[in-house]
Design a protein around this motif. Structure first.
Motif, PDB file in Angstrom:
ATOM      1  N   ASP A 397       0.607  -1.254  -0.283  1.00 35.32           N
ATOM      2  CA  ASP A 397      -0.132  -0.317  -0.320  1.00 35.32           C
ATOM      3  C   ASP A 397       0.636   1.406  -0.567  1.00 35.32           C
ATOM      4  O   ASP A 397       0.664   2.539  -0.532  1.00 35.32           O
ATOM      5  N   GLY A 398       2.370   1.337   0.746  1.00 36.76           N
ATOM      6  CA  GLY A 398       2.640   2.387   0.847  1.00 36.76           C
ATOM      7  C   GLY A 398       3.690   2.410  -1.049  1.00 36.76           C
ATOM      8  O   GLY A 398       2.991   4.167  -1.258  1.00 36.76           O
ATOM      9  N   ALA A 401       0.431   4.193  -2.445  1.00 37.77           N
ATOM     10  CA  ALA A 401       0.334   5.580  -2.080  1.00 37.77           C
ATOM     11  C   ALA A 401       1.179   6.825  -3.058  1.00 37.77           C
ATOM     12  O   ALA A 401       0.735   7.301  -3.442  1.00 37.77           O
ATOM     13  N   ARG A 402       2.424   6.224  -2.729  1.00 37.66           N
ATOM     14  CA  ARG A 402       3.499   7.179  -3.215  1.00 37.66           C
ATOM     15  C   ARG A 402       2.952   7.839  -4.979  1.00 37.66           C
ATOM     16  O   ARG A 402       3.402   8.896  -5.433  1.00 37.66           O
ATOM     17  N   GLU A 404       0.536   7.309  -6.557  1.00 31.97           N
ATOM     18  CA  GLU A 404      -0.980   8.259  -6.417  1.00 31.97           C
ATOM     19  C   GLU A 404      -0.575   9.727  -5.801  1.00 31.97           C
ATOM     20  O   GLU A 404      -1.311  10.404  -6.967  1.00 31.97           O
ATOM     21  N   GLU A 405       0.310   9.848  -4.966  1.00 24.64           N
ATOM     22  CA  GLU A 405       0.683  11.392  -4.819  1.00 24.64           C
ATOM     23  C   GLU A 405       1.411  11.722  -5.761  1.00 24.64           C
ATOM     24  O   GLU A 405       1.109  13.035  -6.206  1.00 24.64           O
ATOM     25  N   TRP A 421      -4.271   4.081  -9.746  1.00 24.28           N
ATOM     26  CA  TRP A 421      -4.055   4.400  -8.108  1.00 24.28           C
ATOM     27  C   TRP A 421      -4.796   4.004  -6.610  1.00 24.28           C
ATOM     28  O   TRP A 421      -4.112   3.062  -6.376  1.00 24.28           O
ATOM     29  N   ARG A 422      -5.381   5.171  -6.727  1.00 29.48           N
ATOM     30  CA  ARG A 422      -6.731   5.077  -5.569  1.00 29.48           C
ATOM     31  C   ARG A 422      -7.566   3.392  -5.734  1.00 29.48           C
ATOM     32  O   ARG A 422      -7.742   2.830  -4.900  1.00 29.48           O
ATOM     33  N   ARG A 425      -4.963   0.384  -4.114  1.00 34.44           N
ATOM     34  CA  ARG A 425      -5.455   0.850  -3.043  1.00 34.44           C
ATOM     35  C   ARG A 425      -6.592   0.008  -2.602  1.00 34.44           C
ATOM     36  O   ARG A 425      -6.098  -0.514  -1.471  1.00 34.44           O
ATOM     37  N   ALA A 441     -13.135   2.374   0.764  1.00 37.53           N
ATOM     38  CA  ALA A 441     -12.535   3.259  -0.798  1.00 37.53           C
ATOM     39  C   ALA A 441     -13.228   3.442  -2.645  1.00 37.53           C
ATOM     40  O   ALA A 441     -13.183   4.094  -3.103  1.00 37.53           O
TER      41      ALA A 441
END
Length: 517
Positions: A397-398, A401-402, A404-405, A421-422, A425, A441
């Motif tokens: 998930d990390g 998440a990166r 996605e950012e 990317w969401r 996740r 989500a």
């Protein structure tokens, strides 16, 4: 590792039938499973003229979730639904008036295969299109996803010539009966070399999978090869001493094409390897007439019965949707005899049972559209898959998440890159055994897509709501289920989906949850 093969032949019964799709199954069934798969051993799933789209989705999902290479041999006909104008694969009971509910949306096929790797996922297709679908594919291409290798042809309407024959698939099956399966691009070329007359004017598909350099990736439209005036991959071109090496979605490298241009140089709107992006996705084009060589060339519906329900909830009725056509649930095909849902007989032991569910989730390869050329080593989806297989769900998930950012910074929060990317996740929460987080989500994704102006019947919106509904059905904590239920009911009211009764099912479950306080 054993491979998996899905043999699917479907066409409507009666006067709406364009092609004798079922006629190819006996020929394919005579091929050894290992040859169909290209592996030492293989499991076979056979579907002959299936009736229910959700039954096909279940088999497709199980095949996509199985480990090892997957090859889908698909014969049938394509139509456009009158509401969304999206291509559908017609099934046995499909009629023009019931297409949206009795045919298999092509989007479902794309979505079920989207998390697999192009290195071990292939579609071999022999499709016949009606007039509307033919125009659609000519204008937009056939969207099979960017991570699926696709070979085959799409034929135009046959007019009054009667029932069409799946000549391409029968030729592929005949070649495979020799007991040897060459690389699919070579097999594709050999088949076309034998049926040049039958495929003249067809759209020929030859795409090795993965994002194509020099072409937009988002949407994953299949780049057909040949292009107008270009050669057929694997088939010697008149005047060329040796067939060249096919380039993904383009002409053959190092071979002079029929129009005198040199392959590797942009022709007919197709950028050269490494060239600048064009204005739109590469599309298939009518196949040129290529002389043969002298000799043969070498909504989701139905909640799964085993899905846990919140608290004292009773098993869900038919109105509750199954997981939407996005992340495959992980039932695995049992090793051993072939599995079939078919009226056609074939050698070897076959059963009519569907694949048995695996003990726990099996993680597919996470692959998805991404801007820029393919990363051969640092593919984040491969890293995520490895982390999930190792039980390192937080690490997976990390990583997502990166990315996605980064996508939000580069393209905006409402961009398809960020939404992808969401979705990853949301899938990861499911694999981590957290249906509450996964449901939240998917609810948020559906809301954001609607807020961005997407239609309530857009495939991505319907799929997000279906996935939220499915994950809600798996929540065992009654308090959390009561908390999320009203938001799901409100969203389901706006996005009813393809199966009637889904909203009523949520309301019934909420009544039971309130009574269990």
């Amino acid at each position: 590792m054993p491979g998996t093969v899905l043999l699917l032949a479907a066409a409507p019964l009666g006067r709406n039938r364009l092609v004798d799709a079922g006629g190819v199954l006996p020929v394919l069934a005579a091929v050894a499973p290992a040859v169909l798969s290209g592996t030492d051993t293989a499991n076979i799933v056979e579907l002959a003229d299936p009736v229910q789209p959700q039954a096909v989705l279940t088999r497709l999902r199980a095949a996509a979730a199985a480990p090892g290479p997957l090859t889908v041999y698909l014969t049938g006909q394509l139509h456009l639904d009158r509401r969304q104008h999206q291509p559908h694969l017609a099934l046995a009971r499909t009629t023009p008036a019931t297409l949206r509910y009795t045919a298999l949306p092509w989007q479902w096929i794309r979505e079920e295969l989207r998390l697999r790797s192009a290195a071990d996922t292939a579609l071999v297709v022999d499709l016949h299109a009606d007039a509307e679908a033919w125009r659609y594919i000519g204008e937009r291409g056939l969207d099979c996803g960017p991570h699926t290798a696709v070979y085959g042809r799409v034929a135009p309407p046959a007019g009054r010539r009667g029932l069409a024959e799946p000549a391409y698939m029968k030729t592929v099956a005949t070649l495979l009966r020799s007991g040897h399966r060459p690389r699919l691009d070579i097999l594709h070329g050999q088949a076309l070399a034998r049926i040049t007359e039958e495929t003249h004017g067809d759209l020929l598909l030859a795409h090795t999978g993965g994002p194509m350099t020099g072409a937009p990736v988002v949407g994953g439209l299949v780049a057909g090869s040949p292009v107008t005036g270009g050669p057929v991959p694997g088939v010697p071109v008149a005047g060329s001493p040796v067939p060249g090496v096919p380039l993904a979605g383009g002409p053959v490298a190092g071979v002079t094409t029929a129009d005198g241009s040199v392959a590797g140089v942009p022709v007919a709107g197709v950028p050269a390897q490494g060239g600048p992006p064009g204005d739109g996705p590469l599309r298939t084009a009518p196949a040129p007439h290529v002389p043969a060589p002298a000799g043969p060339a070498p909504v989701p519906t139905g909640t799964p019965a085993d899905a846990p329900t919140p608290g004292p909830r009773t098993p869900e009725p038919a109105g509750a949707p199954a997981a939407g056509p996005r992340t495959p649930e992980p039932p695995a095909l049992a090793a051993g005899p072939r599995t079939a849902e078919s009226r056609a007989s074939a050698p070897g032991p076959r059963t009519s049972e569907s694949p048995a569910p695996a003990a726990g989730p099996r993680t597919p390869e996470f692959r998805a559209p991404a801007p820029g050329p393919r990363a051969a080593v640092e593919d984040p989806h491969a890293l995520i898959s490895a982390a999930v297989r190792g039980g390192r769900h937080g690490e997976a998930d990390g990583i997502a998440a990166r990315h996605e950012e980064e996508a939000v910074r580069a393209h905006g929060a409402a961009s398809e890159q960020a939404l992808h990317w969401r979705e990853v996740r949301a899938d990861l929460a499911m694999f981590a055994g957290d249906p509450v987080a996964s449901c939240r989500a998917w609810l948020a994704l559906a809301e954001d897509r609607l807020a961005a102006g997407q239609a309530v019947d857009a495939p991505a919106v319907e799929s997000a709501v279906d996935r939220a509904h499915h994950q809600w059905a798996r929540i065992e904590d009654t308090a959390r289920a009561r908390e999320l239920g009203p938001a799901l009911a409100e969203l389901r009211h706006r996005v009813p989906g393809r199966r009637h009764g889904a909203l009523e099912d949520i309301r019934r479950q909420l009544v039971r949850l309130e009574a269990a306080r």
